[in-house]
Design a protein around this motif. Sequence first.
Motif, PDB file in Angstrom:
ATOM      1  N   LYS A 189       0.873  -1.176   0.000  1.00  0.00           N
ATOM      2  CA  LYS A 189       0.000   0.000   0.000  1.00  0.00           C
ATOM      3  C   LYS A 189       0.905   1.219   0.000  1.00  0.00           C
TER       4      LYS A 189
ATOM      5  N   PHE B  42      -0.424   2.109 -12.219  1.00  0.00           N
ATOM      6  CA  PHE B  42      -1.723   2.616 -11.778  1.00  0.00           C
ATOM      7  C   PHE B  42      -2.166   3.759 -12.690  1.00  0.00           C
ATOM      8  N   THR B  43      -3.464   3.999 -12.738  1.00  0.00           N
ATOM      9  CA  THR B  43      -4.002   5.138 -13.465  1.00  0.00           C
ATOM     10  C   THR B  43      -4.731   6.047 -12.481  1.00  0.00           C
TER      11      THR B  43
ATOM     12  N   LEU C 261      -8.911   5.808 -11.552  1.00  0.00           N
ATOM     13  CA  LEU C 261      -9.478   4.491 -11.823  1.00  0.00           C
ATOM     14  C   LEU C 261      -8.879   3.383 -10.963  1.00  0.00           C
ATOM     15  N   SER C 262      -7.887   3.700 -10.144  1.00  0.00           N
ATOM     16  CA  SER C 262      -7.266   2.663  -9.315  1.00  0.00           C
ATOM     17  C   SER C 262      -6.813   3.246  -7.977  1.00  0.00           C
ATOM     18  N   LYS C 263      -6.551   2.343  -7.033  1.00  0.00           N
ATOM     19  CA  LYS C 263      -5.963   2.711  -5.750  1.00  0.00           C
ATOM     20  C   LYS C 263      -4.523   2.218  -5.763  1.00  0.00           C
TER      21      LYS C 263
ATOM     22  N   GLU D 139      -2.652   0.252  -4.298  1.00  0.00           N
ATOM     23  CA  GLU D 139      -2.533  -0.931  -3.442  1.00  0.00           C
ATOM     24  C   GLU D 139      -2.479  -2.152  -4.338  1.00  0.00           C
ATOM     25  N   VAL D 140      -1.681  -3.133  -3.946  1.00  0.00           N
ATOM     26  CA  VAL D 140      -1.575  -4.351  -4.742  1.00  0.00           C
ATOM     27  C   VAL D 140      -1.222  -5.525  -3.840  1.00  0.00           C
TER      28      VAL D 140
END
Length: 122
Positions: free
Chosen positions: A46, A77-78, A81-83, A85-86
């Motif tokens: 994160k 990431f964009t 449209l995204s957070k 975190e993965v």
Amino acid sequence: MTSESTLFCQVNTLATGPADTAKKHVPVISVPDVVKAGQPFTVIIKVGEVPHGMENGHFIQFVDLYCGHIYISRVDFTAELSKPEVSMSIVLHHAGKRPLRVFSRCNLHGIWEGTKEVNVTK
């Protein structure tokens, strides 16, 4: 005090970056305390101990994961449209204490590094 342009001239960490900016930019890595060599385990990344916004003008572009100096993966990431975190499954093959390193890049505040040691057993 570090100016925003200076942040692009170095890899920033909790120790080197401005504290208020670091809280939103340094990657936080979560892994099990002990993992088994050759067995997959989950790494959760994160960006920031305080959530980083993802607006068109200010967002996290990517995170890169390394074990020491060995590249493992990149996630892009964009904005909006995204957070940042993965969760990913990785395998480490060598026993011992291994440093996981994550680099995140903010389009306005440069590159930030977070680290976490993982204990790999045979």
